[in-house]
Write a protein that holds these residues in place. Structure first.
Motif, PDB file in Angstrom:
ATOM      1  N   ILE A   4       1.019  -1.375  -0.227  1.00  0.00           N
ATOM      2  CA  ILE A   4      -0.202   0.106  -0.083  1.00  0.00           C
ATOM      3  C   ILE A   4       1.195   1.428  -0.104  1.00  0.00           C
ATOM      4  N   TYR A   5       0.261   2.152  -1.024  1.00  0.00           N
ATOM      5  CA  TYR A   5       1.149   3.324  -0.999  1.00  0.00           C
ATOM      6  C   TYR A   5       0.162   4.685  -0.526  1.00  0.00           C
ATOM      7  N   PRO A   6       0.850   4.626   1.143  1.00  0.00           N
ATOM      8  CA  PRO A   6      -1.171   5.790   1.074  1.00  0.00           C
ATOM      9  C   PRO A   6      -0.291   7.733   0.823  1.00  0.00           C
ATOM     10  N   ARG A 118       3.454   9.223  -2.771  1.00  0.00           N
ATOM     11  CA  ARG A 118       2.767   8.065  -3.158  1.00  0.00           C
ATOM     12  C   ARG A 118       3.150   7.814  -5.155  1.00  0.00           C
ATOM     13  N   ASN A 119       2.924   8.602  -5.762  1.00  0.00           N
ATOM     14  CA  ASN A 119       3.335   8.091  -7.589  1.00  0.00           C
ATOM     15  C   ASN A 119       5.167   8.144  -7.035  1.00  0.00           C
ATOM     16  N   SER A 120       5.619   8.690  -6.722  1.00  0.00           N
ATOM     17  CA  SER A 120       6.820   8.511  -6.987  1.00  0.00           C
ATOM     18  C   SER A 120       7.019   7.188  -6.445  1.00  0.00           C
ATOM     19  N   ARG A 121       7.034   6.881  -5.109  1.00  0.00           N
ATOM     20  CA  ARG A 121       7.218   5.511  -4.913  1.00  0.00           C
ATOM     21  C   ARG A 121       6.710   4.876  -5.404  1.00  0.00           C
ATOM     22  N   LYS A 126       8.752   0.181  -8.855  1.00  0.00           N
ATOM     23  CA  LYS A 126       8.556  -0.561 -10.582  1.00  0.00           C
ATOM     24  C   LYS A 126      10.027  -0.220 -11.506  1.00  0.00           C
ATOM     25  N   MET A 127      11.022   0.553 -11.160  1.00  0.00           N
ATOM     26  CA  MET A 127      12.076   1.059 -12.156  1.00  0.00           C
ATOM     27  C   MET A 127      13.210  -0.172 -11.110  1.00  0.00           C
ATOM     28  N   PRO A 128      13.756  -0.723 -12.317  1.00  0.00           N
ATOM     29  CA  PRO A 128      14.285  -1.346 -11.929  1.00  0.00           C
ATOM     30  C   PRO A 128      15.526  -0.972 -11.002  1.00  0.00           C
ATOM     31  N   MET A 129      16.927  -1.578 -10.351  1.00  0.00           N
ATOM     32  CA  MET A 129      17.239  -1.848  -9.874  1.00  0.00           C
ATOM     33  C   MET A 129      19.053  -0.470  -9.991  1.00  0.00           C
ATOM     34  N   ASN A 130      18.570   0.858  -9.750  1.00  0.00           N
ATOM     35  CA  ASN A 130      20.033   1.834 -10.006  1.00  0.00           C
ATOM     36  C   ASN A 130      20.743   2.432  -8.636  1.00  0.00           C
ATOM     37  N   SER A 131      21.457   3.196  -8.719  1.00  0.00           N
ATOM     38  CA  SER A 131      21.883   3.897  -7.448  1.00  0.00           C
ATOM     39  C   SER A 131      21.515   4.543  -7.293  1.00  0.00           C
ATOM     40  N   SER A 132      20.310   4.867  -7.838  1.00  0.00           N
ATOM     41  CA  SER A 132      19.191   6.172  -7.006  1.00  0.00           C
ATOM     42  C   SER A 132      18.835   5.675  -6.288  1.00  0.00           C
ATOM     43  N   LYS A 133      18.284   4.620  -6.586  1.00  0.00           N
ATOM     44  CA  LYS A 133      16.621   3.856  -6.161  1.00  0.00           C
ATOM     45  C   LYS A 133      17.564   2.933  -5.284  1.00  0.00           C
ATOM     46  N   LEU A 134      19.016   2.160  -5.268  1.00  0.00           N
ATOM     47  CA  LEU A 134      19.543   1.537  -4.325  1.00  0.00           C
ATOM     48  C   LEU A 134      19.878   2.518  -2.189  1.00  0.00           C
TER      49      LEU A 134
END
Ligand code: SF4
Ligand code: SF4
Length: 449
Positions: A4-6, A118-121, A126-134
């Motif tokens: 859930i992404y409140p 919420r939308n960014s989360r 959904k996006m593949p792993m990259n340095s920013s996500k990590l």
């Protein structure tokens, strides 16, 4: 598991929730640091459950293991208090004060801080792993871990002297027991508040399942006023754009997006709803933008809703058989605990004759009886006491402890340590042809000085 992404929301109930969170967290973390001087031999923490000495301290009150009754009664009062509030205000406990809700709220704030709206989360997951996500994920989980550790630390401070615990923790001198508790609680908080969140309320906590038993037609619950909202604008527009006869709900799904439980309150009251009121804030903000009256979703009861539907003025009915019964039960339990606290004895004495023969004949012809004595001195000062026999002439007494002396005496006087329990034997001997005072019964007399 569906995540859930409140969505964040502002409004009246969000503000109440924020303030309640601050007050509760401050209360939780600061309470163990309150000092209360008792005596140099007793801990100076105002609220402390001291497991090694098997004592609980609440300001001036010290509870011994055999007085667990006090804690049970306090828990009973808390349970009836919860029933009372639920029967009036629905799941107010779950929505605003439950520790799990408070921590989940805090964890969601941390997640929003590092990972965005919420939308960014959703996009980030959904996006593949990259340095920013990590980096974002790592920072979120690190802060969650830190908060879980803080929660565990705060909890253990109720069971140890808080400053000493802090000192031992920083010097790495913690025993195995507190270290295990610290690790266990940090781990469970991280899992429950960080990863499981609303699943704890839905699948683990039993409260949501039995709450309908406490509700009646006058209990306030978060209610979508379908009589006002239906038919929904989008629904109608999609089916037949010529139709103009629609309700106030514009089907924007904002109430669903903000819900920490991921439910649609427009489907009616559900077991998952924790009554947090965030959907009310969300819908009110939509209604105010559309210049519509607020309260399409509001705290309302079945009876209130019926009156609102008819355009009548309505008020919450507080005095009902259920609420009167719960209040009475709380008052009875509170009176019992208060009376017992006022009558609480700081000195407990019990004397039982040892099982076995009626008496023992000694070599000199005297007879002897043995008694098991239990004395608890709950005061924080040493007490001197004396034991003597009354009603029998020439009876002599002797104890089996070193500090009581090893000779038979008329009176056995000795000190009882502060805050101590003492179990020992006393031997009473007399001549075979005893003369018993017919006026008085024979008894072991204890005097305190
Ligand atoms: S439906 Fe509304 S009150 Fe119930 S949990 Fe969701 S946001 Fe909170
Ligand atoms: S926020 Fe209000 S208007 Fe929007 S879908 Fe929910 S109930 Fe309808």
């Amino acid at each position: 598991m569906v995540k859930i992404y409140p969505q964040s929301v502002v409004g009246r109930y969000r503000t109440i929730k924020n303030r309640a969170n601050i007050v509760l967290l401050l209360f939780y973390f600061l309470t163990p640091w309150l000092r209360w001087y008792r005596d140099e031999n007793a801990p100076s923490q105002a609220i402390l459950i001291d497991l090694p000495t098997r004592r609980a301290y609440f300001f001036n009150i010290e509870i011994w293991p055999e007085e667990i009754f006090y804690i049970m009664t306090i828990l009973i009062i808390a349970a009836f208090g919860l029933f009372l509030f639920t029967s009036i205000l629905g799941r107010i406990w779950c929505g605003y004060t439950c520790p799990h809700t408070v921590f989940v709220d805090l964890f969601i704030k941390v997640e929003t801080f590092f990972q965005g709206s919420r939308n960014s989360r959703i996009a980030l997951d959904k996006m593949p792993m990259n340095s920013s996500k990590l980096v974002k994920k790592l920072l979120t989980h690190l802060v969650w871990g830190g908060l879980s550790f803080l929660f565990a630390f705060g909890w253990i401070c109720y069971f140890y002297d808080a400053p000493s615990f802090c000192h031992d923790l920083f010097l790495g001198r913690l025993d195995t027991a507190p270290r295990s508790w610290l690790f266990g609680l940090t781990f469970t908080t991280y899992i429950l508040a960080g990863l499981m969140r609303e699943k704890v309320c839905t699948h683990i906590c039993p409260y949501g399942r039995f709450q309908p038993a406490m509700l009646d037609n006058d209990s306030l619950t978060v209610t979508y006023h379908s009589w006002r909202g239906e038919p929904r604008l989008q629904k109608i527009l999609n089916k037949n754009s010529k139709l103009k006869n629609f309700g106030d709900c514009v089907d924007c799904y904002r109430c669903v997006a903000v819900c920490p439980m991921g439910i649609d309150i427009r489907d009616g009251l559900q077991m998952q709803c924790i009554g947090c009121g965030l959907c009310i804030d969300a819908c009110d903000s939509v209604m105010s933008k559309l210049n519509q009256p607020l309260g399409l979703i509001s705290y309302s009861s079945i009876n209130l809703t019926e009156k609102l539907k008819k355009g009548l003025k309505a008020q919450v009915k507080l005095i009902r058989p259920k609420t009167v019964l719960y209040t009475l039960l709380i008052l009875i339990a509170a009176t019992i605990i208060l009376k017992n606290l006022l009558d609480k004895s700081i000195f407990v004495l019990s004397i039982e004759r040892e099982r076995g023969p009626l008496f023992t004949t000694l070599p000199d012809g005297d007879i002897r009886n043995t008694y098991n004595v239990y004395i608890a001195n709950k005061a924080l000062k040493v007490k001197d006491i004396c034991l003597e026999i009354r009603g029998v002439t020439n009876a002599l007494i002797k104890g089996n402890m070193m500090h009581m002396g090893n000779t038979y005496q008329k009176k056995l006087c000795f000190p009882i340590e502060a805050d101590s329990e003492n179990r020992f034997k006393v031997f009473i001997k007399t001549k075979l042809d005893i003369s018993v005072d017919s006026e008085k019964k024979i008894y072991l007399y204890c005097s305190r000085y």
